[in-house]
Design a protein around this motif. Structure first.
Motif, PDB file in Angstrom:
ATOM      1  N   LEU A 291      -6.004   1.536   8.267  1.00 50.29           N
ATOM      2  CA  LEU A 291      -5.489   0.302   7.545  1.00 50.29           C
ATOM      3  C   LEU A 291      -4.878  -0.771   8.647  1.00 50.29           C
ATOM      4  O   LEU A 291      -5.280  -2.249   8.426  1.00 50.29           O
TER       5      LEU A 291
ATOM      6  N   GLU B  57       1.788  -4.697   3.545  1.00 50.96           N
ATOM      7  CA  GLU B  57       2.823  -3.638   3.981  1.00 50.96           C
ATOM      8  C   GLU B  57       2.455  -2.273   3.377  1.00 50.96           C
ATOM      9  O   GLU B  57       1.867  -2.110   2.419  1.00 50.96           O
ATOM     10  N   VAL B  58       2.747  -1.154   4.369  1.00 49.37           N
ATOM     11  CA  VAL B  58       2.393  -0.039   3.808  1.00 49.37           C
ATOM     12  C   VAL B  58       3.800   0.614   3.713  1.00 49.37           C
ATOM     13  O   VAL B  58       4.838   0.382   4.341  1.00 49.37           O
TER      14      VAL B  58
ATOM     15  N   THR C 178       5.049  -0.795   8.336  1.00 47.88           N
ATOM     16  CA  THR C 178       5.304   0.308   7.389  1.00 47.88           C
ATOM     17  C   THR C 178       6.828   0.275   7.121  1.00 47.88           C
ATOM     18  O   THR C 178       7.694   0.306   8.156  1.00 47.88           O
TER      19      THR C 178
ATOM     20  N   ILE D 250       1.596   5.171   0.025  1.00 48.03           N
ATOM     21  CA  ILE D 250       1.120   6.490   0.471  1.00 48.03           C
ATOM     22  C   ILE D 250       2.032   7.569   0.433  1.00 48.03           C
ATOM     23  O   ILE D 250       3.108   7.383   0.900  1.00 48.03           O
TER      24      ILE D 250
ATOM     25  N   LEU E 192       5.393   4.048   2.822  1.00 49.42           N
ATOM     26  CA  LEU E 192       5.066   5.396   3.275  1.00 49.42           C
ATOM     27  C   LEU E 192       6.085   6.236   2.670  1.00 49.42           C
ATOM     28  O   LEU E 192       7.292   6.327   3.168  1.00 49.42           O
TER      29      LEU E 192
ATOM     30  N   LEU F 272      -3.444   5.479   8.492  1.00 44.87           N
ATOM     31  CA  LEU F 272      -2.733   4.384   8.897  1.00 44.87           C
ATOM     32  C   LEU F 272      -3.441   3.640   9.849  1.00 44.87           C
ATOM     33  O   LEU F 272      -3.300   2.079  10.085  1.00 44.87           O
TER      34      LEU F 272
ATOM     35  N   ASN G 235      -3.390  10.086   1.272  1.00 45.57           N
ATOM     36  CA  ASN G 235      -3.152   9.813   2.647  1.00 45.57           C
ATOM     37  C   ASN G 235      -4.251  10.646   3.412  1.00 45.57           C
ATOM     38  O   ASN G 235      -4.493  10.468   4.677  1.00 45.57           O
TER      39      ASN G 235
ATOM     40  N   ILE H 191       1.009  -1.186  -0.038  1.00 42.07           N
ATOM     41  CA  ILE H 191       0.049  -0.096  -0.071  1.00 42.07           C
ATOM     42  C   ILE H 191       0.891   1.267   0.003  1.00 42.07           C
ATOM     43  O   ILE H 191       1.560   1.461   0.873  1.00 42.07           O
TER      44      ILE H 191
END
Length: 332
Positions: A24, A33-34, A57, A8, A36, A21, A92, A6
């Motif tokens: 999520l 996984e994020v 993250t 962002i 960022l 966040l 975001n 993901i």
């Protein structure tokens, strides 16, 4: 089970990013996984975020502002390098429902790109995006359902010709086939360009309303900078891949549209005294024209707020015409 990255991008919006966040972390589907990216926020976003991030993250602060398209490309490349089967681009300033990712993955046809139903955060039952239509010849886009109350007419999954990249699910195979976002665009219209490329590659796009997110909306740019990039990028997409003769013929209307957009919405109006250079120069120094004096007669002769907006529209025309000159003079 597929793995999702993901992506962002944050720019000065750490408060909204933390809300996103947090939503999520409540997902029923957990194999993600994020990634960022902080796009060189001049405020304290990095300091605010780095000690408050969930364990899944990957945080990638940038040293310079690379723009929305390039920031998302950084995240997409990282997702693929980490072995993800999908990259989900997510604004975001959104909040997602707990089953959003599970439903989006379950209902996306093989080899297709998809998006959820997008509602406003306030009011939460009002449509922000329920699929879109795109004319590839003009680049004109229509958001379906905008500002209507959510209901049965927006409950049916369907194939569409445009998806906003506020939230879009891209399979690895599609990214490898179509490529990444066009970084020339910096911000705005990157989704228009990509959807045209998806259509050219024969990739179907689906609106899947069982998956739902909420979008704060409002934008992180706004003002003259927003009008500049929308006008500039409309010109760029009009000229992209076309001859110089075609570009010269087709750029007048987008320029006039950009000026009209500015005038009618009265973005960043001058103060009552007529305004100063510094009122607009702060938006982005590299697009500030050297010929401010050439528009002085226009501004000096205009009285009242409406006419001041017309004068500022002339500046938008000046900027866009100068900055897009290569598009009109070089063949492709």
């Amino acid at each position: 089970m597929p793995k999702v990255g993901i992506v962002i991008s944050n720019y000065n919006g750490w408060q909204d990013t933390l809300v996103c966040l947090d939503s999520l972390q409540k997902q029923t589907f957990t194999d993600f996984e994020v990634i960022l990216i902080d796009d060189a926020s001049p405020n304290d976003s990095v300091a605010q975020l780095q000690n408050k991030l969930p364990p899944n993250t990957v945080f990638l602060p940038q040293e310079r502002n690379v723009g929305f398209a390039a920031a998302n490309n950084i995240g997409m490349r990282r997702a693929l390098d980490d072995g993800c089967d999908f990259a989900l681009l997510l604004n975001n300033d959104t909040s997602v429902r707990p089953d959003f990712l599970e439903k989006l993955l379950a209902e996306t046809p093989a080899g297709a790109v998809s998006c959820p139903k997008m509602l406003f955060m306030d009011p939460p039952d009002e449509i922000w995006f329920a699929g879109g239509e795109l004319d590839p010849k003009t680049g004109k886009v229509k958001h379906l359902g905008g500002h209507k109350k959510d209901g049965p007419e927006f409950a049916e999954k369907k194939q569409v010709s445009f998806i906003t990249f506020c939230c879009v699910l891209l399979p690895r195979a599609v990214i490898e086939k179509v490529g990444y976002l066009d970084e020339t665009l910096f911000m705005y219209c990157e989704d228009v360009d990509y959807c045209i490329r998806l259509a050219q590659a024969g990739v179907p796009m689906w609106f899947l309303p069982d998956a739902v997110i909420h979008h704060k909306a409002g934008g992180s740019a706004g003002g003259m900078l927003s009008v500049y990039y929308i006008t500039r990028n409309t010109l760029y997409l009009t000229c992209k891949g076309k001859s110089a003769a075609y570009a010269k013929l087709k750029t007048i209307l987008p320029l006039l549209t950009g000026a009209a957009r500015y005038t009618l919405t009265k973005l960043a109006p001058f103060p009552a005294g007529g305004g100063k250079k510094s009122d607009v120069k702060e938006t982005s120094p590299w697009i500030y024209p050297s010929s401010w004096s050439s528009t002085a007669p226009t501004r000096a002769s205009c009285g009242g707020r409406w006419r001041r907006c017309c004068g500022r529209a002339a500046v938008i025309l000046n900027w866009s015409w100068r900055m897009t000159a290569p598009m009109r003079t070089s063949s492709r």
